[in-house]
Write an enzyme that holds these catalytic residues in place. Structure first.
Site, PDB file in Angstrom:
ATOM      1  N   LYS A  52      37.127  50.776  37.163  1.00 12.61           N
ATOM      2  CA  LYS A  52      36.597  49.324  36.433  1.00 12.61           C
ATOM      3  C   LYS A  52      36.247  49.908  35.099  1.00 12.61           C
ATOM      4  CE  LYS A  52      36.039  46.474  40.530  1.00 12.61           C
ATOM      5  NZ  LYS A  52      35.408  45.980  41.479  1.00 12.61           N
ATOM      6  N   LYS A  93      48.327  43.913  43.608  1.00 11.93           N
ATOM      7  CA  LYS A  93      48.109  43.312  44.885  1.00 11.93           C
ATOM      8  C   LYS A  93      47.428  41.866  44.448  1.00 11.93           C
ATOM      9  CE  LYS A  93      43.583  44.114  46.038  1.00 11.93           C
ATOM     10  NZ  LYS A  93      42.521  44.104  47.317  1.00 11.93           N
ATOM     11  N   LYS A 106      41.878  37.658  45.260  1.00 14.72           N
ATOM     12  CA  LYS A 106      41.467  36.243  44.927  1.00 14.72           C
ATOM     13  C   LYS A 106      40.489  36.126  43.663  1.00 14.72           C
ATOM     14  CE  LYS A 106      37.767  37.704  48.535  1.00 14.72           C
ATOM     15  NZ  LYS A 106      37.159  38.917  47.765  1.00 14.72           N
TER      16      LYS A 106
END
Ligand code: ATP
Ligand code: LTN
Length: 334
Positions: A116, A197, A200
């Site tokens: 990140k 992947k 959401k």
């Protein structure tokens, strides 16, 4: 029947958006099978969700909606405990104590944090501390088993290390939690970039199928999913797009890849995709219907969350008072 206490399972997803079929096929469908055998706790980890940029009103709405989505996916609140992490203050309190036992270097090694930060956007220290809060989620209830995907194994290792360190510094207190990786769990990939992947929080709406997508939307998203060169419907590392669609179909139909490959022998991508869409639409229909009815029932959802909070709070309090005593805090007056 054995009267030994049931083992405790704890796992969580962040309320960062509507669940995808990846979350469902890879995780929640399997969690739902554990509730008869284990004591199951499924906190909605809203405190984890504020480690990245977010909109407060959306977070509130997403957290409430996630309870309805869980119930729609088969997590029966009569059989497991659904509660909001921030409602049980012990999570933050235990995280502080555990943080004081976690060397800086261990947090600096976390690959998710490194990934990140590598993206270059500004980050806060909550994101750095995230794995300690996750350790607190688990240890606060002395969970035996933690169902997680591969990506969370390093965080779980940190939780195990900090539990061992506490036990050795202050005497036996925590159970050492074990990861529980479902052997059959599918890893569903993005429909637009099968190297990633399905997530959401993906901003590309065409990349994900959400649990509440309408049949039309599902049909469109699957028809636009990237496929691979060639024309055969066959799984393989040279065909990540087609393999992903086959494995989605396996997840919803319960049939094997081999069976599906022979069914689609000689069938073109277009017809194959239509069939995948039909299976996904049928598989999601009961979930979407249940979600719509439960999501509108505010009183019912409030009841579930209130009950969940009470049960979790009692369990958490027991461990937390032990921890406070062992680390040398003066006993509370109430
Ligand atoms: P976010 O977009 O907020 O990073 P996410 O959708 O990637 O979230 P998480 O909330 O981190 O998912 O994960 C919840 C659970 O769903 C975890 O157990 C995780 O392993 C599982 N999961 C998430 N995405 C997938 C996927 N694409 N395929 C299979 N399992 C998944
Ligand atoms: N980091 C996890 C979510 C999570 C979790 C937990 C999982 C927060 N606390 C405790 C298992 C146990 C994720 O991003 N999937």
């Amino acid at each position: 029947m054995s009267d030994s206490p049931r083992k405790t399972v704890l796992t969580a997803a962040q309320p960062t958006g509507i669940l995808t079929i990846g979350n469902y096929l890879g995780a929640i469908k399997h969690w739902a099978k554990l509730v008869d055998e284990y004591e199951c706790l499924f906190p909605l980890v809203d405190m984890h969700a504020i480690t990245v940029p977010y909109v407060p009103a959306e977070l509130r709405q997403r957290t409430r909606s996630l309870v309805a989505q869980y119930i729609a996916c088969g997590l029966d609140p009569e059989k497991c405990n659904l509660f909001i992490q921030s409602h049980v203050t012990g999570h933050a309190e235990l995280a502080w104590v555990l943080g004081c036992l976690t060397p800086l270097g261990e947090l600096q090694r976390m690959t998710q944090f490194k990934d990140k930060t590598a993206k270059g956007s500004p980050i806060n220290s909550g994101l750095f501390f995230y794995p300690v809060l996750m350790a607190a989620d688990i240890l606060l209830y002395n969970a035996d088993l933690v169902p997680v995907g591969e990506d969370q194994k390093q965080h779980l290792e940190l939780a195990r290390n900090v539990a061992e360190r506490f036990n050795s510094n202050y005497s036996e207190t925590f159970k050492i939690p074990e990861p529980k990786i479902a052997a059959t769990a599918a890893r569903v990939l993005s429909l637009q970039d099968p190297a990633k992947k399905m997530s959401k929080s993906d901003e590309n709406q065409g990349a994900t199928i959400l649990l509440n997508d309408s049949p039309d939307v599902i049909d469109k998203k699957i028809s636009r999913a990237v496929t691979d060169s060639g024309s055969e419907v066959k799984a393989g590392s040279d065909k990540p797009g087609v393999t992903n669609l086959l494995s989605i179909m396996c997840g919803f139909s319960g049939r094997s890849i081999e069976e599906l490959q022979s069914e689609f022998f000689g069938v073109g991508y277009g017809d194959f995709k239509k069939r995948v869409a039909e299976v996904v639409i049928e598989g999601l229909r009961p979930i979407r219907e249940k979600f719509e009815s439960v999501n509108d029932d505010k009183a019912y959802l409030d009841g579930v969350l209130k009950e969940g909070e009470e049960v979790a709070q009692k369990k958490a309090y027991k461990i937390l008072s032990k921890v406070h005593r062992k680390v040398g805090f003066v006993e509370r007056f109430r």
